[in-house]
Structures are given as structure tokens and as C-alpha cells.
Design a protein around this motif. Structure first.
Motif, PDB file in Angstrom:
ATOM      1  N   GLU A   8       0.821  -1.213   0.000  1.00 62.56           N
ATOM      2  CA  GLU A   8       0.000   0.000   0.000  1.00 62.56           C
ATOM      3  C   GLU A   8       0.859   1.269   0.000  1.00 62.56           C
ATOM      4  OE1 GLU A   8       0.907  -1.247   4.071  1.00 62.56           O
ATOM      5  OE2 GLU A   8      -0.078  -2.324   2.456  1.00 62.56           O
ATOM      6  N   THR A   9       2.143   1.133   0.313  1.00 62.57           N
ATOM      7  CA  THR A   9       3.035   2.300   0.301  1.00 62.57           C
ATOM      8  C   THR A   9       3.535   2.625  -1.110  1.00 62.57           C
ATOM      9  OG1 THR A   9       5.031   0.994   0.729  1.00 62.57           O
ATOM     10  CG2 THR A   9       3.805   1.812   2.659  1.00 62.57           C
ATOM     11  N   ILE A  10       3.290   1.713  -2.042  1.00 59.28           N
ATOM     12  CA  ILE A  10       3.712   1.925  -3.435  1.00 59.28           C
ATOM     13  C   ILE A  10       2.551   2.565  -4.186  1.00 59.28           C
ATOM     14  CG2 ILE A  10       4.459   0.760  -5.550  1.00 59.28           C
ATOM     15  CD1 ILE A  10       5.660  -1.434  -3.673  1.00 59.28           C
ATOM     16  N   LYS A  11       2.855   3.592  -4.936  1.00 59.64           N
ATOM     17  CA  LYS A  11       1.805   4.319  -5.657  1.00 59.64           C
ATOM     18  C   LYS A  11       0.987   3.368  -6.525  1.00 59.64           C
ATOM     19  CE  LYS A  11       4.320   8.672  -5.947  1.00 59.64           C
ATOM     20  NZ  LYS A  11       4.960   9.636  -6.844  1.00 59.64           N
ATOM     21  N   LEU A  12      -0.300   3.631  -6.585  1.00 55.28           N
ATOM     22  CA  LEU A  12      -1.221   2.816  -7.368  1.00 55.28           C
ATOM     23  C   LEU A  12      -0.785   2.751  -8.832  1.00 55.28           C
ATOM     24  CD1 LEU A  12      -3.765   1.117  -7.576  1.00 55.28           C
ATOM     25  CD2 LEU A  12      -5.073   3.228  -7.859  1.00 55.28           C
ATOM     26  N   ALA A  13      -0.359   3.862  -9.385  1.00 53.20           N
ATOM     27  CA  ALA A  13       0.076   3.893 -10.787  1.00 53.20           C
ATOM     28  C   ALA A  13       1.264   2.965 -11.006  1.00 53.20           C
ATOM     29  CB  ALA A  13       0.448   5.316 -11.195  1.00 53.20           C
ATOM     30  N   THR A  14       2.172   2.920 -10.047  1.00 52.88           N
ATOM     31  CA  THR A  14       3.339   2.043 -10.149  1.00 52.88           C
ATOM     32  C   THR A  14       2.906   0.591 -10.057  1.00 52.88           C
ATOM     33  OG1 THR A  14       4.756   3.737  -9.167  1.00 52.88           O
ATOM     34  CG2 THR A  14       5.580   1.479  -9.113  1.00 52.88           C
ATOM     35  N   ARG A  15       2.006   0.295  -9.130  1.00 54.98           N
ATOM     36  CA  ARG A  15       1.506  -1.084  -8.992  1.00 54.98           C
ATOM     37  C   ARG A  15       0.845  -1.546 -10.286  1.00 54.98           C
ATOM     38  NH1 ARG A  15      -2.125  -0.822  -3.808  1.00 54.98           N
ATOM     39  NH2 ARG A  15      -1.795   1.407  -3.940  1.00 54.98           N
ATOM     40  N   GLU A  16       0.031  -0.677 -10.865  1.00 57.07           N
ATOM     41  CA  GLU A  16      -0.651  -1.034 -12.115  1.00 57.07           C
ATOM     42  C   GLU A  16       0.360  -1.244 -13.242  1.00 57.07           C
ATOM     43  OE1 GLU A  16      -3.381   2.229 -12.459  1.00 57.07           O
ATOM     44  OE2 GLU A  16      -4.905   1.231 -11.223  1.00 57.07           O
ATOM     45  N   ARG A  17       1.385  -0.391 -13.273  1.00 56.58           N
ATOM     46  CA  ARG A  17       2.424  -0.507 -14.298  1.00 56.58           C
ATOM     47  C   ARG A  17       3.163  -1.846 -14.176  1.00 56.58           C
ATOM     48  NH1 ARG A  17       6.932   3.442 -13.497  1.00 56.58           N
ATOM     49  NH2 ARG A  17       8.479   2.107 -14.415  1.00 56.58           N
ATOM     50  N   VAL A  18       3.471  -2.243 -12.942  1.00 56.09           N
ATOM     51  CA  VAL A  18       4.166  -3.516 -12.702  1.00 56.09           C
ATOM     52  C   VAL A  18       3.280  -4.683 -13.138  1.00 56.09           C
ATOM     53  CG1 VAL A  18       5.009  -5.072 -10.886  1.00 56.09           C
ATOM     54  CG2 VAL A  18       5.640  -2.648 -10.845  1.00 56.09           C
ATOM     55  N   GLN A  19       2.026  -4.673 -12.715  1.00 58.70           N
ATOM     56  CA  GLN A  19       1.116  -5.772 -13.045  1.00 58.70           C
ATOM     57  C   GLN A  19       0.874  -5.869 -14.548  1.00 58.70           C
ATOM     58  OE1 GLN A  19      -1.988  -4.565 -10.400  1.00 58.70           O
ATOM     59  NE2 GLN A  19      -1.203  -5.790  -8.699  1.00 58.70           N
ATOM     60  N   GLU A  20       0.742  -4.736 -15.195  1.00 64.20           N
ATOM     61  CA  GLU A  20       0.520  -4.713 -16.647  1.00 64.20           C
ATOM     62  C   GLU A  20       1.742  -5.272 -17.377  1.00 64.20           C
ATOM     63  OE1 GLU A  20       2.014  -2.584 -19.217  1.00 64.20           O
ATOM     64  OE2 GLU A  20       0.739  -3.567 -20.676  1.00 64.20           O
ATOM     65  N   ALA A  21       2.922  -4.840 -16.971  1.00 62.23           N
ATOM     66  CA  ALA A  21       4.151  -5.315 -17.617  1.00 62.23           C
ATOM     67  C   ALA A  21       4.344  -6.808 -17.377  1.00 62.23           C
ATOM     68  CB  ALA A  21       5.357  -4.538 -17.105  1.00 62.23           C
ATOM     69  N   ALA A  22       4.051  -7.271 -16.174  1.00 64.00           N
ATOM     70  CA  ALA A  22       4.194  -8.693 -15.865  1.00 64.00           C
ATOM     71  C   ALA A  22       3.265  -9.524 -16.750  1.00 64.00           C
ATOM     72  CB  ALA A  22       3.900  -8.943 -14.392  1.00 64.00           C
ATOM     73  N   ALA A  23       2.050  -9.054 -16.931  1.00 66.18           N
ATOM     74  CA  ALA A  23       1.090  -9.775 -17.774  1.00 66.18           C
ATOM     75  C   ALA A  23       1.521  -9.726 -19.245  1.00 66.18           C
ATOM     76  CB  ALA A  23      -0.301  -9.177 -17.606  1.00 66.18           C
ATOM     77  N   ARG A  24       1.916  -8.556 -19.693  1.00 67.14           N
ATOM     78  CA  ARG A  24       2.289  -8.373 -21.098  1.00 67.14           C
ATOM     79  C   ARG A  24       3.540  -9.178 -21.461  1.00 67.14           C
ATOM     80  NH1 ARG A  24       5.504  -4.347 -22.989  1.00 67.14           N
ATOM     81  NH2 ARG A  24       5.123  -3.085 -21.153  1.00 67.14           N
TER      82      ARG A  24
END
Length: 127
Positions: A41-57
Motif C-alpha cells: 500500500e506504500t507503493i503508488k497505485l500507478a506504479t503497482r498497475e504498471r508492474v502488473q501490466e508489464a508482468a502480464a504483457r
């Protein structure tokens, strides 16, 4: 590896290190996000989404063997912590027992001093 077209190199699995280099983030940040670990929760939401998107892609798949090693390491840390806790409890119990014994001895000595002050006959042993 060139990730600009979103294609992955199928000869090499995508690792946390590869994701880290690709996104310009630390491996720890990637791991926290992908494992939804404490502190995520200390990591910005935008960063979390970026990580998850890249991992999936990029087709990231967790390394099961690494996870097992991590669990074993965490379990051994817990076991060691429990051992330290048990040792600590044992020492406390031993010291409490010794304190009780000293208090009993002190009470006997106080009775002896009182008897001496009153001129009573002193018993030969303190038992």
C-alpha cells in the motif's frame, strides 16, 4: 532484450530482474507488488498497475522453486524466533523459581533474627 514491441524472448523466462530492468524499478518493489506483500500500500497505485501490466504483457510467471526456498527461509526464521522465545521463557521461569527460593530463605532468616532478638533458643538448622 528489446521489449519495445511487447514481444518476449521465449527462450528465457521473464524474471523479477528482467521486469525490474524493463520498468526501472527495484526487484524488491516488483516482488512486493506481484506478491501483494506487506507494504504494498506504500507503493503508488500507478506504479503497482504498471508492474502488473508489464508482468502480464511480458508473460511473467513466478518461479515456484524460488518461492519454496523463500518459504523455507521464512519458516526457519519463525522456528528460530520461537526457539529464542522458548529459551527466553525458560530463563524467566528459572529466574522466577530462584527468586521464590531466595524469598523463602529470606523469610527463614528473618524468623531467625527475630528469635535471636527475643532471646529464644535458636534452632540448629535453617532447613
Amino acid at each position: 532484450m528489446d521489449w519495445s514491441d511487447g514481444m518476449t524472448d521465449t527462450t528465457k523466462p521473464v524474471t523479477l530482474k528482467i521486469l525490474s530492468e524493463h520498468l526501472g524499478l527495484s526487484s524488491a518493489t516488483i516482488s512486493i507488488v506481484l506478491n501483494n506483500a506487506p507494504g504494498v500500500e506504500t507503493i503508488k497505485l500507478a506504479t503497482r498497475e504498471r508492474v502488473q501490466e508489464a508482468a502480464a504483457r511480458l508473460g511473467y510467471r513466478p518461479n515456484v522453486h524460488a518461492q519454496m526456498l523463500g518459504m523455507r527461509s521464512r519458516n526457519s526464521e519463525v522456528d528460530a524466533s520461537q526457539d529464542r522465545g522458548e529459551t527466553y521463557r525458560t530463563k524467566i521461569e528459572e529466574r522466577m523459581q530462584r527468586l521464590y527460593e531466595l524469598e523463602q530463605e529470606n523469610a527463614k532468616l528473618k524468623r531467625l533474627v527475630t528469635e535471636l532478638r527475643l532471646g529464644k533458643t535458636v534452632r540448629p538448622s535453617l532447613e
